[in-house]
Every structure is written in structure tokens, then in C-alpha cells.
Design an enzyme around this catalytic site. Structure first.
Site, PDB file in Angstrom:
ATOM      1  N   GLU A  17      12.812  79.676  94.753  1.00 31.73           N
ATOM      2  CA  GLU A  17      13.543  78.461  94.379  1.00 31.73           C
ATOM      3  C   GLU A  17      13.783  77.929  95.581  1.00 31.73           C
ATOM      4  O   GLU A  17      14.079  78.366  96.651  1.00 31.73           O
ATOM      5  CB  GLU A  17      14.893  79.026  93.775  1.00 31.73           C
ATOM      6  CG  GLU A  17      15.938  77.809  93.299  1.00 31.73           C
ATOM      7  CD  GLU A  17      16.859  78.209  92.474  1.00 31.73           C
ATOM      8  OE1 GLU A  17      16.628  79.137  91.296  1.00 31.73           O
ATOM      9  OE2 GLU A  17      18.122  78.162  92.785  1.00 31.73           O
ATOM     10  N   TYR A  49      18.889  71.032  91.089  1.00 35.26           N
ATOM     11  CA  TYR A  49      19.358  69.716  90.457  1.00 35.26           C
ATOM     12  C   TYR A  49      20.800  69.449  91.088  1.00 35.26           C
ATOM     13  O   TYR A  49      21.643  69.933  90.390  1.00 35.26           O
ATOM     14  CB  TYR A  49      19.143  69.515  89.005  1.00 35.26           C
ATOM     15  CG  TYR A  49      19.367  68.018  88.701  1.00 35.26           C
ATOM     16  CD1 TYR A  49      18.297  67.056  88.504  1.00 35.26           C
ATOM     17  CD2 TYR A  49      20.700  67.564  88.267  1.00 35.26           C
ATOM     18  CE1 TYR A  49      18.459  66.101  88.258  1.00 35.26           C
ATOM     19  CE2 TYR A  49      20.836  66.372  87.697  1.00 35.26           C
ATOM     20  CZ  TYR A  49      19.820  65.558  87.717  1.00 35.26           C
ATOM     21  OH  TYR A  49      19.846  64.135  87.013  1.00 35.26           O
ATOM     22  N   ALA A  51      22.386  71.052  93.306  1.00 29.81           N
ATOM     23  CA  ALA A  51      23.033  72.317  93.764  1.00 29.81           C
ATOM     24  C   ALA A  51      22.888  72.707  95.271  1.00 29.81           C
ATOM     25  O   ALA A  51      22.256  72.056  95.773  1.00 29.81           O
ATOM     26  CB  ALA A  51      22.832  73.521  92.841  1.00 29.81           C
ATOM     27  N   HIS A  76      15.055  71.797  87.549  1.00 26.19           N
ATOM     28  CA  HIS A  76      16.368  72.165  86.990  1.00 26.19           C
ATOM     29  C   HIS A  76      16.861  70.753  86.589  1.00 26.19           C
ATOM     30  O   HIS A  76      16.510  69.855  87.146  1.00 26.19           O
ATOM     31  CB  HIS A  76      17.370  72.692  88.044  1.00 26.19           C
ATOM     32  CG  HIS A  76      16.677  73.899  88.593  1.00 26.19           C
ATOM     33  ND1 HIS A  76      17.874  74.906  88.994  1.00 26.19           N
ATOM     34  CD2 HIS A  76      15.641  74.795  88.682  1.00 26.19           C
ATOM     35  CE1 HIS A  76      17.143  76.204  89.328  1.00 26.19           C
ATOM     36  NE2 HIS A  76      16.027  75.952  89.052  1.00 26.19           N
ATOM     37  N   ALA A 124      25.205  73.634  77.903  1.00 24.82           N
ATOM     38  CA  ALA A 124      23.670  73.679  78.228  1.00 24.82           C
ATOM     39  C   ALA A 124      22.944  73.606  76.758  1.00 24.82           C
ATOM     40  O   ALA A 124      21.896  73.004  76.855  1.00 24.82           O
ATOM     41  CB  ALA A 124      23.417  74.748  79.075  1.00 24.82           C
ATOM     42  N   HIS A 148      29.739  84.953  82.903  1.00 26.17           N
ATOM     43  CA  HIS A 148      29.792  83.492  83.525  1.00 26.17           C
ATOM     44  C   HIS A 148      31.459  83.589  84.038  1.00 26.17           C
ATOM     45  O   HIS A 148      32.448  84.120  83.070  1.00 26.17           O
ATOM     46  CB  HIS A 148      29.542  82.610  82.555  1.00 26.17           C
ATOM     47  CG  HIS A 148      29.720  81.069  83.281  1.00 26.17           C
ATOM     48  ND1 HIS A 148      31.042  80.272  83.057  1.00 26.17           N
ATOM     49  CD2 HIS A 148      28.676  80.443  83.968  1.00 26.17           C
ATOM     50  CE1 HIS A 148      30.677  79.372  83.745  1.00 26.17           C
ATOM     51  NE2 HIS A 148      29.663  79.325  84.233  1.00 26.17           N
TER      52      HIS A 148
HETATM   53  P1  FAD Z   1      26.731  77.086  79.780  1.00 23.92           P
HETATM   54  O1  FAD Z   1      25.422  77.733  78.958  1.00 23.92           O
HETATM   55  O2  FAD Z   1      27.094  75.815  79.112  1.00 23.92           O
HETATM   56  O3  FAD Z   1      27.660  77.988  79.585  1.00 23.92           O
HETATM   57  C1  FAD Z   1      28.925  77.759  80.521  1.00 23.92           C
HETATM   58  C2  FAD Z   1      30.166  78.431  80.028  1.00 23.92           C
HETATM   59  O4  FAD Z   1      30.316  78.138  78.695  1.00 23.92           O
HETATM   60  C3  FAD Z   1      29.825  80.205  79.718  1.00 23.92           C
HETATM   61  O5  FAD Z   1      31.124  80.392  79.862  1.00 23.92           O
HETATM   62  C4  FAD Z   1      29.480  80.228  78.258  1.00 23.92           C
HETATM   63  O6  FAD Z   1      29.982  81.271  77.881  1.00 23.92           O
HETATM   64  C5  FAD Z   1      30.304  78.969  77.648  1.00 23.92           C
HETATM   65  N1  FAD Z   1      29.623  78.467  76.413  1.00 23.92           N
HETATM   66  C6  FAD Z   1      28.252  78.137  76.380  1.00 23.92           C
HETATM   67  N2  FAD Z   1      28.009  77.751  75.381  1.00 23.92           N
HETATM   68  C7  FAD Z   1      29.104  77.516  74.711  1.00 23.92           C
HETATM   69  C8  FAD Z   1      29.535  76.790  73.499  1.00 23.92           C
HETATM   70  N3  FAD Z   1      28.507  76.393  72.527  1.00 23.92           N
HETATM   71  N4  FAD Z   1      30.753  76.654  73.164  1.00 23.92           N
HETATM   72  C9  FAD Z   1      31.724  77.204  74.015  1.00 23.92           C
HETATM   73  N5  FAD Z   1      31.508  77.942  75.075  1.00 23.92           N
HETATM   74  C10 FAD Z   1      30.219  77.836  75.627  1.00 23.92           C
HETATM   75  N6  FAD Z   1      23.872  74.434  88.947  1.00 23.92           N
HETATM   76  C11 FAD Z   1      23.696  73.149  89.413  1.00 23.92           C
HETATM   77  O7  FAD Z   1      24.620  72.145  89.647  1.00 23.92           O
HETATM   78  N7  FAD Z   1      22.179  73.049  89.676  1.00 23.92           N
HETATM   79  C12 FAD Z   1      21.285  73.744  89.518  1.00 23.92           C
HETATM   80  O8  FAD Z   1      19.985  73.472  89.979  1.00 23.92           O
HETATM   81  C13 FAD Z   1      21.679  75.349  89.306  1.00 23.92           C
HETATM   82  N8  FAD Z   1      20.783  76.298  88.881  1.00 23.92           N
HETATM   83  C14 FAD Z   1      21.063  77.272  88.427  1.00 23.92           C
HETATM   84  C15 FAD Z   1      20.162  78.038  88.169  1.00 23.92           C
HETATM   85  C16 FAD Z   1      20.384  79.723  87.888  1.00 23.92           C
HETATM   86  C17 FAD Z   1      19.424  80.390  87.639  1.00 23.92           C
HETATM   87  C18 FAD Z   1      21.720  79.696  87.377  1.00 23.92           C
HETATM   88  C19 FAD Z   1      22.117  81.215  86.935  1.00 23.92           C
HETATM   89  C20 FAD Z   1      22.693  78.920  87.834  1.00 23.92           C
HETATM   90  C21 FAD Z   1      22.470  77.474  88.422  1.00 23.92           C
HETATM   91  N9  FAD Z   1      23.191  76.653  88.462  1.00 23.92           N
HETATM   92  C22 FAD Z   1      23.050  75.292  88.763  1.00 23.92           C
HETATM   93  C23 FAD Z   1      24.819  76.923  88.388  1.00 23.92           C
HETATM   94  C24 FAD Z   1      25.173  76.586  86.765  1.00 23.92           C
HETATM   95  O9  FAD Z   1      25.132  75.124  86.355  1.00 23.92           O
HETATM   96  C25 FAD Z   1      26.681  77.015  86.518  1.00 23.92           C
HETATM   97  O10 FAD Z   1      26.783  78.310  86.566  1.00 23.92           O
HETATM   98  C26 FAD Z   1      27.297  76.458  85.212  1.00 23.92           C
HETATM   99  O11 FAD Z   1      28.682  76.705  85.718  1.00 23.92           O
HETATM  100  C27 FAD Z   1      27.147  76.967  84.226  1.00 23.92           C
HETATM  101  O12 FAD Z   1      25.763  76.410  83.475  1.00 23.92           O
HETATM  102  P2  FAD Z   1      25.001  77.042  82.131  1.00 23.92           P
HETATM  103  O13 FAD Z   1      23.990  76.325  81.920  1.00 23.92           O
HETATM  104  O14 FAD Z   1      25.023  78.511  82.393  1.00 23.92           O
HETATM  105  O15 FAD Z   1      26.249  76.648  81.184  1.00 23.92           O
END
Ligand code: FAD
Length: 288
Positions: A17, A49, A51, A76, A124, A148
């Protein structure tokens, strides 16, 4: 090439990465980092993206550069700081440039932010649904072996993860972890929930004491006593700390592969030398 094709094969893969530079940095110089990473022949390269202090504005262009080097690229894409319109324009650009793989993320909610505004995606999963509608992309999602930080319980986090996968994730990549047992336990729980897509193990080689502190404060990760001893002993000696960090990551990967985990993602943080040394240590395990 779609990353799902790579991950659905039964061999060891190591991907890396990188993160884009800050705005105003010479992108041309930065492309040299991409070329160095490509020389290591990772299974694919992903570009973050917005980060780690980098901008989101260069992600698409960097992903394009990665593909041009002959390595499959993942771009990303986060939705936390963008309007739905902006997200759609990035997806259109990715499509135009034939970038087939997207890691769909929410992003961290900035402190004191009014989130979500009506024109923003909240999670997401919403972004994943939109990407699926827009074209034939291979979509990845993030997952958290230690849960998380916002999740009330691990079980709840896994339920949302299951929904996310069902919405269209072809694979998952884990948040970094330093104790493989945490990852193994997570895999069992995910499988018990019916999550069956490949789960790439995220390994971050920590090679400076400052990186260790930063990583713990950002992710809240548990750090094993063994690693704390390394920092206590070598933290003040940069070359020794780097060597020990590379050795620790290597050992983690060997244990994972020995236990049947085939897909490793190195959070290489724009350090081709570090990723290269790990790969050299694994030259008979990961055949490039
Ligand atoms: P989600 O999947 O939306 O989850 C976030 C929280 O909401 C979790 O607690 C989950 O349990 C909860 N949740 C999920 N779906 C729902 C729902 N439908 N209703 C209610 N609650 C829900 N950040 C950046 O800014 N840029 C990057 O490029 C980047 N790359 C990353 C790559 C990896 C492999 C990882 C592990 C993280 C990365 N991050 C990045 C950090 C990431 O954006 C953060 O950890 C962020 O807080 C959560 O993103 P997520 O996509 O997991 O969110």
C-alpha cells in the site's frame, strides 16, 4: 486485472500500500516511488485516498500510474469528506481510466464535523451499493480484527460487516494487527457469520519508535509485550529499530502463511526499501 482473480487462487500473495503526497508536492517525483514499489513485483498495489496526511486528489492518477507499470492497482475511495456528486465523479474517472479495483471506505469522521450532511453517504455500505450500480468493478472493504473503534461490540461490527459483504464486497482487507491470534480469532468469528470472501491480512512494519506511537494512537491496536520490548531496547537506535521492525513483520507473515493464510497486504507507507527487505526475507515463501 481484477484483484478478486488474484485472491481466489490458492497461492501466497503479497500486496503493498502507498499513500499519495500532500497537495503541492511534485507528483512526477512521487511517481518514482511507484516505480520502485512496482519493481518489487507485488501481487497488486493499493493507493489510499486522503489518509496519512496525503491528499485524495492524486489517488486516481497514481492508480493509473500503477497500472501503467504492469501491476494491478486498487484505488481507495472514501465518502466521509465528499458529497455524493464528488464520489460519483471519482467513480466515473476510475471507469474512464480502466481502474477496475476500488477499496470502498467511509473514512474517519473529522472531529466536530456535522456528519452526514444530506448529500453525503453515511456508511461504506452505501458507497459499495453505488459503485456496484456504476460498473463492473472489483470492490473491497475494510474490516477490523480488534473491532472498529466506534462499534459497541465485536458481534455488532461483524453483523454490519456481513451486510457490507452482501452488498457487493469481493474481498476484505484488515486493519493492521500485531498479534496473529487476534486475526485468527477474527477469521473464525467472520466465518461463523457466513463471511466467506478472501480476508487479506494487513501487516504494518513499524520501523521507528514514532511510528509505533502514532499507529497505536490512530488505531487503538493492542501491542504485544514482545513488540514493546523491541521498542524499549531499539527505539533510540534508528537502524536497529528498522531492522527489528522488518524482522517482526517477517515473522508475523511466516506464521500467517504457515497457518494457511495466503494473502498478505503490507502497509508499506511509501518505503519500497522496507517492503523489499521483507519480500527478500520471504524469497522462498513468496515467489514473485
Ligand atoms: P464502515 O464500514 O461504514 O464502518 C464504520 C463503523 O460503522 C463501524 O463501527 C461499523 O460497525 C459501523 N457500521 C457499518 N455499517 C453500518 C450500518 N449500516 N449502520 C450502522 N453502523 C454501521 N481512511 C481513509 O481516509 N483513506 C483510506 O484510504 C483508508 N484506507 C483504509 C484501508 C483499510 C484496509 C482500512 C482497514 C482502513 C482504511 N481507512 C482509510 C480508515 C477507514 O476509513 C476508517 O477506519 C473508518 O473509520 C471506517 O471506514 P469503513 O469503511 O470501515 O466504515
Amino acid at each position: 486485472m481484477k484483484v478478486s482473480e488474484i485472491l481466489n487462487k490458492d497461492n501466497v500473495t503479497i500486496s503493498c500500500e502507498i499513500f499519495p503526497p500532500k497537495m503541492g508536492t511534485q507528483l512526477e517525483n512521487y511517481k518514482a516511488v511507484v516505480a520502485e514499489m512496482a519493481k518489487l513485483k507485488p501481487a497488486y498495489l493499493s493507493c489510499t485516498y486522503g489518509a496519512t496526511g496525503g491528499t485524495s486528489d492524486y489517488t486516481v492518477e497514481i492508480a493509473d500510474t500503477i497500472n501503467a507499470c504492469g501491476i494491478p492497482a486498487i484505488a481507495h475511495l472514501t465518502c466521509v469528506s465528499s458529497t455524493k456528486e464528488k464520489v460519483h465523479s471519482v467513480i466515473a474517472e476510475l471507469k474512464e481510466r480502466s481502474i477496475e479495483n476500488i477499496l470502498a471506505l467511509r473514512g474517519d469522521i473529522p472531529e466536530h464535523a456535522d456528519f452526514p450532511l444530506p448529500d453525503q453517504y453515511k456508511h461504506a455500505i452505501e458507497l459499495i451499493r453505488e459503485i456496484k450500480e456504476e460498473g463492473d468493478f472489483c470492490i473491497g472493504g475494510a474490516c477490523y480484527p480488534e473491532g472498529h473503534p466506534e462499534a459497541k461490540t465485536m458481534d455488532e461490527d461483524l453483523d454490519y460487516l456481513k451486510e457490507k459483504v452482501e452488498a457487493g464486497c469481493d474481498f476484505l482487507t484488515t486493519q493492521l494487527f500485531f498479534d496473529n491470534n487476534i486475526y485468527y480469532r477474527f477469521l473464525y468469528k467472520a466465518l461463523a457469520k457466513g463471511i466467506e470472501v478472501p480476508v487479506t491480512a494487513g501487516i504494518m512494519p513499524l520501523t521507528t519508535a514514532a511510528q509505533v506511537k502514532r499507529s497505536i494512537s490512530l488505531t487503538g491496536n493492542l501491542v504485544p509485550k514482545k513488540f514493546i520490548s523491541i521498542v524499549d531496547r531499539f527505539g533510540e537506535h534508528p537502524a536497529a529499530m528498522k531492522q527489528a521492525g522488518i524482522a517482526y513483520a517477517t515473522e508475523q507473515i511466516i506464521d500467517l502463511v504457515a497457518n494457511g493464510v495466503n494473502h498478505i497486504h503490507i502497509y508499506s507507507m511509501n518505503h519500497p526499501d522496507v517492503a523489499g527487505k521483507i519480500m527478500d526475507n520471504l524469497s522462498e515463501i513468496y515467489v514473485r
